[in-house]
Motif scaffolding. Structure first.
Motif, PDB file in Angstrom:
ATOM      1  N   ASP A  95       0.865  -1.190   0.000  1.00 54.11           N
ATOM      2  CA  ASP A  95       0.000   0.000   0.000  1.00 54.11           C
ATOM      3  C   ASP A  95       0.898   1.234   0.000  1.00 54.11           C
ATOM      4  O   ASP A  95       1.159   1.813   1.059  1.00 54.11           O
ATOM      5  N   PRO A  96       1.380   1.665  -1.189  1.00 52.43           N
ATOM      6  CA  PRO A  96       2.302   2.814  -1.237  1.00 52.43           C
ATOM      7  C   PRO A  96       1.728   4.080  -0.613  1.00 52.43           C
ATOM      8  O   PRO A  96       2.472   4.874  -0.037  1.00 52.43           O
ATOM      9  N   ASN A  97       0.418   4.292  -0.709  1.00 49.83           N
ATOM     10  CA  ASN A  97      -0.180   5.493  -0.127  1.00 49.83           C
ATOM     11  C   ASN A  97      -0.024   5.530   1.387  1.00 49.83           C
ATOM     12  O   ASN A  97      -0.003   6.601   1.990  1.00 49.83           O
ATOM     13  N   SER A  98       0.074   4.360   2.000  1.00 53.19           N
ATOM     14  CA  SER A  98       0.265   4.271   3.452  1.00 53.19           C
ATOM     15  C   SER A  98       1.721   4.044   3.821  1.00 53.19           C
ATOM     16  O   SER A  98       2.035   3.754   4.975  1.00 53.19           O
ATOM     17  N   GLY A  99       2.602   4.171   2.835  1.00 53.19           N
ATOM     18  CA  GLY A  99       4.020   4.018   3.099  1.00 53.19           C
ATOM     19  C   GLY A  99       4.511   2.588   3.088  1.00 53.19           C
ATOM     20  O   GLY A  99       5.653   2.326   3.475  1.00 53.19           O
ATOM     21  N   LEU A 100       3.666   1.634   2.659  1.00 52.21           N
ATOM     22  CA  LEU A 100       4.067   0.232   2.657  1.00 52.21           C
ATOM     23  C   LEU A 100       4.478  -0.182   1.251  1.00 52.21           C
ATOM     24  O   LEU A 100       3.639  -0.538   0.417  1.00 52.21           O
ATOM     25  N   CYS A 101       5.776  -0.093   0.977  1.00 51.59           N
ATOM     26  CA  CYS A 101       6.283  -0.449  -0.341  1.00 51.59           C
ATOM     27  C   CYS A 101       7.606  -1.184  -0.197  1.00 51.59           C
ATOM     28  O   CYS A 101       8.158  -1.292   0.905  1.00 51.59           O
ATOM     29  N   ASN A 102       8.087  -1.704  -1.288  1.00 50.70           N
ATOM     30  CA  ASN A 102       9.345  -2.438  -1.297  1.00 50.70           C
ATOM     31  C   ASN A 102      10.473  -1.552  -0.768  1.00 50.70           C
ATOM     32  O   ASN A 102      10.786  -0.521  -1.349  1.00 50.70           O
ATOM     33  N   GLY A 103      11.073  -1.966   0.352  1.00 48.95           N
ATOM     34  CA  GLY A 103      12.155  -1.197   0.951  1.00 48.95           C
ATOM     35  C   GLY A 103      11.777  -0.488   2.234  1.00 48.95           C
ATOM     36  O   GLY A 103      12.650   0.016   2.944  1.00 48.95           O
ATOM     37  N   THR A 104      10.480  -0.416   2.567  1.00 45.77           N
ATOM     38  CA  THR A 104      10.052   0.240   3.808  1.00 45.77           C
ATOM     39  C   THR A 104      10.537  -0.555   5.016  1.00 45.77           C
ATOM     40  O   THR A 104      10.383  -1.776   5.074  1.00 45.77           O
ATOM     41  N   ARG A 105      11.116   0.145   5.976  1.00 43.43           N
ATOM     42  CA  ARG A 105      11.588  -0.512   7.200  1.00 43.43           C
ATOM     43  C   ARG A 105      10.539  -0.386   8.292  1.00 43.43           C
ATOM     44  O   ARG A 105       9.923   0.659   8.478  1.00 43.43           O
ATOM     45  N   LEU A 106      10.333  -1.489   9.022  1.00 46.54           N
ATOM     46  CA  LEU A 106       9.338  -1.572  10.082  1.00 46.54           C
ATOM     47  C   LEU A 106       9.979  -2.172  11.327  1.00 46.54           C
ATOM     48  O   LEU A 106      11.053  -2.778  11.256  1.00 46.54           O
ATOM     49  N   GLN A 107       9.293  -2.012  12.456  1.00 52.46           N
ATOM     50  CA  GLN A 107       9.719  -2.685  13.680  1.00 52.46           C
ATOM     51  C   GLN A 107       8.564  -3.523  14.202  1.00 52.46           C
ATOM     52  O   GLN A 107       7.438  -3.025  14.363  1.00 52.46           O
ATOM     53  N   VAL A 108       8.814  -4.803  14.430  1.00 52.53           N
ATOM     54  CA  VAL A 108       7.780  -5.738  14.860  1.00 52.53           C
ATOM     55  C   VAL A 108       7.324  -5.399  16.275  1.00 52.53           C
ATOM     56  O   VAL A 108       8.143  -5.222  17.185  1.00 52.53           O
ATOM     57  N   THR A 109       5.992  -5.325  16.465  1.00 51.65           N
ATOM     58  CA  THR A 109       5.431  -5.056  17.794  1.00 51.65           C
ATOM     59  C   THR A 109       4.611  -6.233  18.327  1.00 51.65           C
ATOM     60  O   THR A 109       4.514  -6.408  19.541  1.00 51.65           O
ATOM     61  N   GLN A 110       4.000  -7.022  17.419  1.00 55.80           N
ATOM     62  CA  GLN A 110       3.258  -8.213  17.836  1.00 55.80           C
ATOM     63  C   GLN A 110       3.370  -9.276  16.751  1.00 55.80           C
ATOM     64  O   GLN A 110       3.390  -8.958  15.561  1.00 55.80           O
ATOM     65  N   LEU A 111       3.412 -10.535  17.178  1.00 50.42           N
ATOM     66  CA  LEU A 111       3.492 -11.660  16.254  1.00 50.42           C
ATOM     67  C   LEU A 111       2.305 -12.581  16.455  1.00 50.42           C
ATOM     68  O   LEU A 111       2.030 -13.019  17.581  1.00 50.42           O
ATOM     69  N   ALA A 112       1.564 -12.875  15.396  1.00 53.38           N
ATOM     70  CA  ALA A 112       0.437 -13.803  15.429  1.00 53.38           C
ATOM     71  C   ALA A 112       0.639 -14.850  14.345  1.00 53.38           C
ATOM     72  O   ALA A 112       1.604 -14.802  13.577  1.00 53.38           O
ATOM     73  N   ASP A 113      -0.282 -15.812  14.275  1.00 55.54           N
ATOM     74  CA  ASP A 113      -0.117 -16.908  13.323  1.00 55.54           C
ATOM     75  C   ASP A 113      -0.245 -16.447  11.874  1.00 55.54           C
ATOM     76  O   ASP A 113       0.509 -16.891  11.003  1.00 55.54           O
ATOM     77  N   ILE A 132      -0.832 -12.956  10.883  1.00 55.14           N
ATOM     78  CA  ILE A 132      -0.615 -11.527  10.654  1.00 55.14           C
ATOM     79  C   ILE A 132       0.456 -11.017  11.609  1.00 55.14           C
ATOM     80  O   ILE A 132       0.654 -11.587  12.700  1.00 55.14           O
ATOM     81  N   ILE A 133       1.159  -9.981  11.201  1.00 55.91           N
ATOM     82  CA  ILE A 133       2.215  -9.376  12.026  1.00 55.91           C
ATOM     83  C   ILE A 133       1.922  -7.895  12.188  1.00 55.91           C
ATOM     84  O   ILE A 133       1.640  -7.195  11.208  1.00 55.91           O
ATOM     85  N   GLU A 134       1.961  -7.407  13.424  1.00 55.38           N
ATOM     86  CA  GLU A 134       1.780  -5.984  13.703  1.00 55.38           C
ATOM     87  C   GLU A 134       3.147  -5.322  13.796  1.00 55.38           C
ATOM     88  O   GLU A 134       4.085  -5.874  14.386  1.00 55.38           O
ATOM     89  N   ALA A 135       3.257  -4.132  13.207  1.00 56.07           N
ATOM     90  CA  ALA A 135       4.535  -3.422  13.213  1.00 56.07           C
ATOM     91  C   ALA A 135       4.288  -1.931  13.138  1.00 56.07           C
ATOM     92  O   ALA A 135       3.181  -1.479  12.834  1.00 56.07           O
ATOM     93  N   ILE A 136       5.331  -1.147  13.415  1.00 56.34           N
ATOM     94  CA  ILE A 136       5.264   0.300  13.234  1.00 56.34           C
ATOM     95  C   ILE A 136       6.269   0.693  12.155  1.00 56.34           C
ATOM     96  O   ILE A 136       7.322   0.074  12.001  1.00 56.34           O
ATOM     97  N   VAL A 137       5.933   1.739  11.396  1.00 55.41           N
ATOM     98  CA  VAL A 137       6.771   2.198  10.292  1.00 55.41           C
ATOM     99  C   VAL A 137       7.939   3.010  10.835  1.00 55.41           C
ATOM    100  O   VAL A 137       7.761   3.872  11.699  1.00 55.41           O
ATOM    101  N   LEU A 138       9.145   2.760  10.319  1.00 60.38           N
ATOM    102  CA  LEU A 138      10.343   3.446  10.788  1.00 60.38           C
ATOM    103  C   LEU A 138      10.845   4.514   9.823  1.00 60.38           C
ATOM    104  O   LEU A 138      11.775   5.258  10.139  1.00 60.38           O
ATOM    105  N   THR A 139      10.271   4.582   8.614  1.00 61.19           N
ATOM    106  CA  THR A 139      10.756   5.530   7.616  1.00 61.19           C
ATOM    107  C   THR A 139       9.590   6.203   6.909  1.00 61.19           C
ATOM    108  O   THR A 139       8.454   5.721   6.931  1.00 61.19           O
ATOM    109  N   GLY A 140       9.887   7.343   6.257  1.00 67.33           N
ATOM    110  CA  GLY A 140       8.903   7.993   5.402  1.00 67.33           C
ATOM    111  C   GLY A 140       7.923   8.876   6.143  1.00 67.33           C
ATOM    112  O   GLY A 140       8.032   9.123   7.356  1.00 67.33           O
TER     113      GLY A 140
END
Length: 415
Positions: A280-298, A300-308
């Motif tokens: 979702d490029p409009n939300s900053g989710l594109c190839n190369g976006t760096r994230l930090q994992v906050t929760q792990l599920a079977d 889906i993975i929750e994370a916060i955006v670190l760039t952009g």
């Protein structure tokens, strides 16, 4: 601006290295023209660079450029379509990081725009104003299995667009830093500060080096580790002539290739990761976006955006069905996996288009492509922001490394 105001059309190239304010200029141009009610299309050659532009998109996404274009390719843009109408109404097209793309991408867009804007069929890009930007000192198009000559021939400066139309102008360089950058390869004093590598981006020349650092850092990270395994199979839509029974699950699971998530991904809460797909490029989710994992599920993975521009935003990453690039194998496979890789470190090529406060450059082997060393060093604005560790095959520190530069590229820039 005069070309846009008078609707004269034209193609221009802004040539300047990282930090000279190209992105700032794109934002100003976009704001001024949009304030008059006109349309500006901002695109970039990579997803991470597109995030820096107002309403930016990758060029492939915006114009429907084929993934593997050739001298006869056209874009997925047909007369009468919504995309064709948008392009026809645009007053300005800005394309950042242009030198890293194959010349066939630009030529495909030229042919398609002439087709959808028939009243200017004899003009370049259908008579629209197009501004390219970038730096030919940085990494050039990646040509699979190609050598130095193939890369040079695929560069934008080898296209008829450059030879006949583009007016190249060089921005004024920042003297103190640029002179140092242009002397890369003269040698560096070995610098070793472990804290720097833990708190800043680490750049390496190859994926193998990145994996080695990521594995080491993951082992030092506290918390429960979760292992995610993909489901790999031959794509049922593949009708090519091959015996699918030959390709066992073990064979498919062991495939590792750039851009394809591994069969096995090991993650912990708090680990930095990088997206490998445009979600979702409009939300900053594109190839190369760096994230930090906050929760792990079977599933889906929750994370916060670190760039952009979406820095700090909470996002959710699902499993996706992805396939290797065409031509890599005699079959078409699908891998259902989280499109992520651990990213304590990243390759130099992935960092192109980003500005970082600190860079640790780890060189267990020399760079192997034009502009890689220059790209790594120009991610920061001063010498204080970069530390370089060069080692030989035995792990002994060194004071110099090879710098790969294709000088024939610069000869093509000067007529």
């Amino acid at each position: 601006m005069e070309a846009v105001t008078l609707d004269q059309g034209g193609v221009f190239f802004l040539y300047g290295f990282d930090g000279t304010g190209k992105t700032h200029l794109w934002k100003i141009l976009s704001a001024v023209i949009r304030s008059k009610g006109q349309i500006v299309l901002n695109v970039a050659s990579s997803g991470i660079a597109a995030l820096l532009l107002p309403a930016g998109r990758t060029a492939h996404s915006r114009f429907g450029i084929p993934l593997n274009p050739d001298e006869l390719s056209t874009c997925n843009m047909h007369p009468g379509s919504d995309l064709a109408a948008l392009v026809a109404e645009a007053s300005l097209i800005i394309w950042d990081e242009a030198p890293m793309m194959s010349k066939f991408c630009f030529e495909s867009l030229d042919r398609s725009m002439r087709d959808v804007i028939p009243r200017h069929k004899d003009k370049l890009f259908g008579g629209k104003v197009v501004v390219f930007g970038g730096d030919f000192r940085q990494v050039l198009p990646v040509i699979t299995g190609g050598g130095r000559e193939d890369i040079t021939r695929a560069s934008l400066c080898s296209s008829y667009l450059w030879d006949e139309y583009i007016d190249a102008s060089v921005a004024e360089e920042i003297k103190s830093f640029s002179e140092w950058i242009l002397r890369v390869g003269d040698g560096f004093e070995e610098q070793n500060d472990p804290n720097f590598f833990q708190e800043s981006a680490i750049l390496c020349p190859t994926n193998d080096d990145v994996c080695a650092i990521n594995d080491y850092m993951m082992s030092a990270l506290r918390g429960e580790e979760r292992v995610y395994l993909s489901s790999d199979s031959i794509d049922p839509s593949d009708t090519s002539n091959h015996d699918s029974s030959v390709y066992t699950p073990d064979f498919l699971n062991n495939i590792k290739i750039s851009g394809l998530p591994n069969h096995c991904i090991k993650l912990r809460v708090g680990a930095p990761v990088m997206l490998l797909r445009n979600i979702d490029p409009n939300s900053g989710l594109c190839n190369g976006t760096r994230l930090q994992v906050t929760q792990l599920a079977d599933h889906i993975i929750e994370a916060i955006v670190l760039t952009g521009h979406t820095l700090g935003q909470k996002v959710y990453i699902p499993r996706l069905s992805v396939s290797p690039p065409e031509g890599k194998f005699p079959f078409r496979m699908r891998r259902r996996q989280f499109p992520l890789m651990v990213s304590f470190a990243m390759t130099i090529n992935k960092s192109q288009g980003q500005t970082l406060s600190g860079v640790g450059l780890y060189l267990p082997r020399p760079v192997f492509s034009h502009g890689q060393l220059y790209v790594a060093l120009s991610r920061v604005k001063s010498k204080a922001g970069v530390k370089v560790l060069i080692v030989d095959k035995e792990g002994n520190p060194q004071k110099q490394t090879m710098n790969v530069v294709f000088k024939e590229i610069f000869q093509k820039l000067i007529k």
